[in-house]
Design a protein around this motif. Sequence first.
Motif, PDB file in Angstrom:
ATOM      1  N   LEU A 432       0.919  -1.233   0.091  1.00  0.00           N
ATOM      2  CA  LEU A 432      -0.043  -0.199   0.016  1.00  0.00           C
ATOM      3  C   LEU A 432       1.019   1.282  -0.015  1.00  0.00           C
ATOM      4  CD1 LEU A 432      -3.183   0.421   1.878  1.00  0.00           C
ATOM      5  CD2 LEU A 432      -1.371   2.223   2.399  1.00  0.00           C
ATOM      6  N   GLN A 433       1.926   1.348   0.781  1.00  0.00           N
ATOM      7  CA  GLN A 433       2.869   2.463   0.879  1.00  0.00           C
ATOM      8  C   GLN A 433       3.883   2.371  -0.333  1.00  0.00           C
ATOM      9  OE1 GLN A 433       2.753   4.791   2.727  1.00  0.00           O
ATOM     10  NE2 GLN A 433       1.333   4.096   4.615  1.00  0.00           N
ATOM     11  N   GLN A 434       4.015   1.508  -1.079  1.00  0.00           N
ATOM     12  CA  GLN A 434       4.626   1.741  -2.397  1.00  0.00           C
ATOM     13  C   GLN A 434       3.855   1.796  -3.659  1.00  0.00           C
ATOM     14  OE1 GLN A 434       6.321  -2.350  -2.157  1.00  0.00           O
ATOM     15  NE2 GLN A 434       8.236  -1.609  -1.289  1.00  0.00           N
ATOM     16  N   ARG A 451       1.436  11.785   8.005  1.00  0.00           N
ATOM     17  CA  ARG A 451       1.772  12.319   6.954  1.00  0.00           C
ATOM     18  C   ARG A 451       3.217  12.472   6.869  1.00  0.00           C
ATOM     19  NH1 ARG A 451      -3.041  15.226   6.287  1.00  0.00           N
ATOM     20  NH2 ARG A 451      -2.113  17.018   6.856  1.00  0.00           N
ATOM     21  N   PHE A 452       3.876  13.106   8.021  1.00  0.00           N
ATOM     22  CA  PHE A 452       5.295  13.497   7.819  1.00  0.00           C
ATOM     23  C   PHE A 452       6.194  12.360   8.179  1.00  0.00           C
ATOM     24  CE2 PHE A 452       8.746  14.649  10.750  1.00  0.00           C
ATOM     25  CZ  PHE A 452       9.482  15.495   9.863  1.00  0.00           C
ATOM     26  N   TRP A 453       5.523  11.465   9.026  1.00  0.00           N
ATOM     27  CA  TRP A 453       6.526  10.550   9.633  1.00  0.00           C
ATOM     28  C   TRP A 453       6.575   9.270   8.263  1.00  0.00           C
ATOM     29  CZ3 TRP A 453       9.633   8.596  12.724  1.00  0.00           C
ATOM     30  CH2 TRP A 453       9.929   7.293  12.975  1.00  0.00           C
ATOM     31  N   TYR A 454       5.629   9.264   7.313  1.00  0.00           N
ATOM     32  CA  TYR A 454       5.841   8.334   6.067  1.00  0.00           C
ATOM     33  C   TYR A 454       6.353   9.080   4.850  1.00  0.00           C
ATOM     34  CZ  TYR A 454       3.544   4.400   8.653  1.00  0.00           C
ATOM     35  OH  TYR A 454       3.351   3.709   9.606  1.00  0.00           O
ATOM     36  N   GLU A 456       9.483  10.390   2.428  1.00  0.00           N
ATOM     37  CA  GLU A 456      10.751   9.923   1.953  1.00  0.00           C
ATOM     38  C   GLU A 456      11.788  10.178   2.891  1.00  0.00           C
ATOM     39  OE1 GLU A 456      12.852   7.190  -0.325  1.00  0.00           O
ATOM     40  OE2 GLU A 456      10.701   7.487  -0.484  1.00  0.00           O
ATOM     41  N   GLY A 457      11.622  11.658   3.498  1.00  0.00           N
ATOM     42  CA  GLY A 457      12.882  12.064   4.209  1.00  0.00           C
ATOM     43  C   GLY A 457      12.882  11.083   5.478  1.00  0.00           C
TER      44      GLY A 457
END
Length: 589
Positions: A432-434, A451-454, A456-457
């Motif tokens: 789901l995340q990919q 949203r911030f935790w997931y 790319e950074g």
Amino acid sequence: MVKGLASLPKPRWVKLLLLALFLVTLWLSRGLGLFDKLVALVMLGYSLKYIELHVRRDIEVFVLTGLFLVALSLVFSSQPLAALLALLVAFIHLLLLLSLDIQLSRAWVKQLALWLLGLAPLALALFVLAPRLPPLWQMPNPSSAQTGLSEEIRPGDISQLIRSDKLVFRAEFAKPMANQQLYWRAMVLDQFDGERWRRSELAQQPQRFSPASAEPLNQYQLLLEPADGSWLASLNPSSLTAGSGQYFADKSWQRRQDNFTRQLFQFDYLPAPSSETSNAAQLTLAKQLPAQLPAAIVELAEGLQQGLDRSASDYAQRYLAQLEQWFMARPFSYTLNPPAYPGLRGIASFLFEQQRGFCVHYAQSVVVMARLQGIPARMVAGYLGGEWEQSEQLLAVRNYDAHAWLEFWNGQTWQRLDPTAWIAPDRVENSLQQSQSTAEQWRNLNGWGKRFWYTEGMSRLRYWFAQADYWWAKWVLNFDQQRQLRLFASLMAWLPGSSMLMLTASMLFLGIVVTATIFAKPWRWRLPAKPVLALRWQLWLLARYRLRREAGETLAAFVQRVERQAPQRAAALKQAVDGYQQAQYHPSK
């Protein structure tokens, strides 16, 4: 009265605030389970004890209760960060207890921390060597530490579950696995009453697992998190090789032990059988439908089977292929936030009006359409894919990976079919995340924190946390008797000729030596100068002749006494004293 750092100010507003918190806690805990209520009661007593910290005994009770609550906190969360926080809180309580006898300072805080670190090697040795005995009692399940699928599913249940990113389990593989193979089968739901899908009594009959092939395709290990149910989400077919589990008639596994602790299970992933036997009652149940189906659904099913030979052995595949073409020819879309589709009319609304849905809507519709034509079919709930934390080796499966598909009887075996692949093949090929479309939808359903935790950074930080959590759970929380014996066996194979007693004694001795070395700090030792060593040597020799320097006696007076009592030893002593005084008071000469 207690004085010093342990005497904390307690104005009236603090007491009123604590009383208000007491009443609020009682109100909030009204719907909790027994275990949670008991913990809340202890926490209330701990908080209210703060009001009456008057004498030493009050502080001692306060600290001991706090340490008890620290231990209880690890029942609710066994993550590494929770353990570090518990250690910090325990350290603060020890400082509070220490403040009763001494005036705390930075030096004392540092010293206490160093003492605790110094004991770590011995504690590690005892952790490895102490017998891993089973618990003597079982605690009630804490309701706040659980996650997972429920035993009854409505079409909207899974779509609500995917909003959560709680970890369900981690899987470690011996060989790489393709994402398309990662259908984690948790439960089979073969009864449908028009509103909910349930697991029938036939499906719940225990069976003995009899693999068609003894040669596994792969091996994997599951580290399961606390869950509401006892489901063992596994790849199908799989044979349980380590862990306590039960196999059932619907080819699902369940764990026998309590489900509120993190547990390890090992499986062999086996080849799918080319044929299998199925209970006639199961096939009959897998054809049943509630009465009063919407006429539009019945007409669609009848229209799709036109021109097909119902007596052909491949009738089920041909009919479902027709159904796939019907879906592909219409503007169906996959969404994580579908409209509400209640009951049988909801299925009709999904098929002919909204045409927007989640995996469970597609699976449910195809099961109903198959059963209308006499094809045995059943809903399967579980998880699809996951997030690789180590490339093709360690996989994390979370709530948002929840998925539904179906199995139909093709005449010889139950065959998996995932209608989501017709509409959103990217969701099946990737996690789901990919998948870019589903990942963006999931972030939009959650707050700014997730949203911030997931992003790319933050991927590298997520990876570090995941690795620490996995190894903590594997080697600390699940270091049971079986793993302990395997560790000893591997060490004895690595050290040929060693015995269990020798190995145990050596590890314990090593822990004691390392701890003693840390406390002794030999790296800070400085050898005395030669004159000092010479003087100490002479004093030691004279002590053997019962000539000891008395308290307050000068070196000159001691030399004179030795000249009277043991003149044969006086010359050497006088030479050592002269050398010592020369080095101490006239170093440049």
